[in-house]
Design an enzyme around this catalytic site. Structure first.
Site, PDB file in Angstrom:
ATOM      1  NE  ARG A 135      18.266  26.796  34.531  1.00  0.00           N
ATOM      2  CZ  ARG A 135      18.998  27.894  34.430  1.00  0.00           C
ATOM      3  NH1 ARG A 135      18.915  28.826  35.377  1.00  0.00           N
ATOM      4  NH2 ARG A 135      19.827  28.066  33.422  1.00  0.00           N
TER       5      ARG A 135
ATOM      6  NE  ARG B  26      27.514  34.410  33.114  1.00  0.00           N
ATOM      7  CZ  ARG B  26      26.595  33.565  32.677  1.00  0.00           C
ATOM      8  NH1 ARG B  26      26.335  33.478  31.389  1.00  0.00           N
ATOM      9  NH2 ARG B  26      25.951  32.781  33.513  1.00  0.00           N
TER      10      ARG B  26
ATOM     11  CG  HIS C 269      23.071  33.717  39.299  1.00  0.00           C
ATOM     12  ND1 HIS C 269      21.939  33.068  39.753  1.00  0.00           N
ATOM     13  CD2 HIS C 269      22.899  33.859  37.961  1.00  0.00           C
ATOM     14  CE1 HIS C 269      21.125  32.842  38.740  1.00  0.00           C
ATOM     15  NE2 HIS C 269      21.685  33.305  37.645  1.00  0.00           N
TER      16      HIS C 269
END
Length: 400
Positions: free
Chosen positions: A243, A93, A182
């Site tokens: 966040r 990833r 994502h």
């Protein structure tokens, strides 16, 4: 074909070992290495069909951590392969592919250099992702490696949705634009959700909600990402664990001026000290916020309501942007486990054609399931995400 899937963070390595075939996959083991670079590191190895194995010792760097993972995989007692020769490829990833990568790719020197060039706009993720690639070169030399980028799926977003209304000079010079994240999760759950709902993925309007400590919503039009809530960085969009999400930029510059904060301090505030953590001073974990909510904590009530309402706003915005919606999907740690969140977001959308089945929603956890009534024009589903399987599948196809 046995494939090792790695997700390297700054001080951690998540991994899975998957045996891939053209029509099926079999998970052999998964685990995590944590506290890399600290005085005492941890390895938790979970082989399928065998007892969990744990190890505590200093783990100074990613190369050492990956060596420990490979040792665990081949150990006579808790291993799942006879030798490292069985590992035919490694899939990684990689958080940010910028405008370089619209799809997964085999790793070579050019790919590594482009990942390195993106350090500046992904300083928390890409360096660790590249470290994983370089570590595999040391411990499994010659083994094919594949990079799967979080941003690739969103490279189909049209310019009208990815550009900011800033002077074009800054896009030309620095490629300041929306990238989205994502992507592997949004693509996977949209495809699985479309199949579950009986939709043609390539001819549909789908909104996917990946809700965890980090969270984003994506509009998927005819199988392609059309818009997404995260932007140039993952800080944009929803209210998250730490966040802030959408905020007037002038509020940030005002705070910085009043507090004498540097750019780095402002960045840390928005990324690590805001969200539900900043709103409550309780926790960044929604389970803790839920507990405080149930106790009647005023800040927790406001924070959770903000979190839920922001998701609903993006669902409505993207339905309007696509001219309707056929399917709304919930996934991610919170999306798969919080029936309260799903009900809060999906309720009140009857004007859009949503008929939410509250009974089907209650207690639904981690299993792919339709959460709307049979006569609902817009389907709602919960799909358990599996980003590792996406990485393994892309790796299998490219290496094969």
């Amino acid at each position: 074909m046995v494939i090792l899937v790695l997700n390297c963070g700054s001080s951690s390595i998540k991994y899975q070992v998957i045996d891939m075939e053209s029509a099926s996959s079999k998970l052999l083991a998964k685990g995590i290495v944590e506290r890399i670079g600290l005085a005492e590191g941890d390895l938790v190895h979970k082989p399928v069909g065998k007892d969990k194995f744990e190890l505590q010792q200093p783990i100074p760097d990613h190369t050492t951590g990956i060596r420990l993972v490979l040792d665990a995989l081949t150990d006579p007692a808790h291993g799942v392969i006879a030798s490292l020769d069985e590992v035919k490829a490694v899939g990684h990833r990689v958080a940010h592919g910028g405008e370089f990568f619209a799809a997964s790719c085999l790793v070579n020197d050019e790919v590594k250099e482009k990942i390195r060039q993106l350090f500046e706009i992904a300083p928390l993720h890409n360096p660790a992702n590249l470290e994983g690639i370089l570590s595999i070169e040391k411990v499994l030399p010659g083994t094919p490696q594949v990079a799967v980028f979080d941003t690739s799926f969103h490279q189909t977003i049209p310019a009208v949705n990815y550009l900011y209304a800033l002077p074009h000079l800054y896009y030309d010079k620095y490629r300041v634009r929306k990238y989205g994240f994502h992507g592997t999760s949004h693509k996977y759950v949209a495809k699985v959700g479309a199949e579950l709902a009986g939709l043609d993925f390539e001819h549909s309007k789908i909104i996917t909600c990946h809700i965890g400590n980090g969270a984003s919503v994506t509009a998927i039009l005819d199988g392609k990402s059309f818009d997404t809530s995260m932007g140039f960085s993952p800080v944009d969009g929803l209210v998250m664990g730490t966040r802030c999400g959408n905020v007037d930029p002038s509020a940030i510059t005002f705070i910085g001026q009043k507090e004498g904060m540097s750019y780095a301090q402002l960045d840390e505030m928005m990324n690590k000290k805001s969200g539900v953590m900043g709103l409550t001073d309780i926790s960044s974990d929604m389970r803790d916020i839920d507990d405080a909510y149930d106790r009647g904590d005023e800040r927790a009530i406001i924070a959770r309501d903000m979190h839920y309402r922001r998701i609903k706003k993006f669902v409505g915005e993207y339905a309007a942007e696509m001219g309707g919606v056929d399917l709304i999907v919930f996934t991610g740690g919170v999306g798969e486990n919080s029936s309260e969140m799903r009900e809060s977001v999906a309720s009140g959308l009857e004007f859009m054609g949503v008929k939410f089945d509250c009974e089907a929603n209650r207690g639904a956890r981690g299993v792919d399931k339709i959460l709307s009534t049979p006569d609902s024009r817009v389907k709602v589903a919960m799909i358990a995400t599996n980003e590792e399987l996406v990485i393994a599948s892309d790796t299998y196809e490219l290496v094969r």
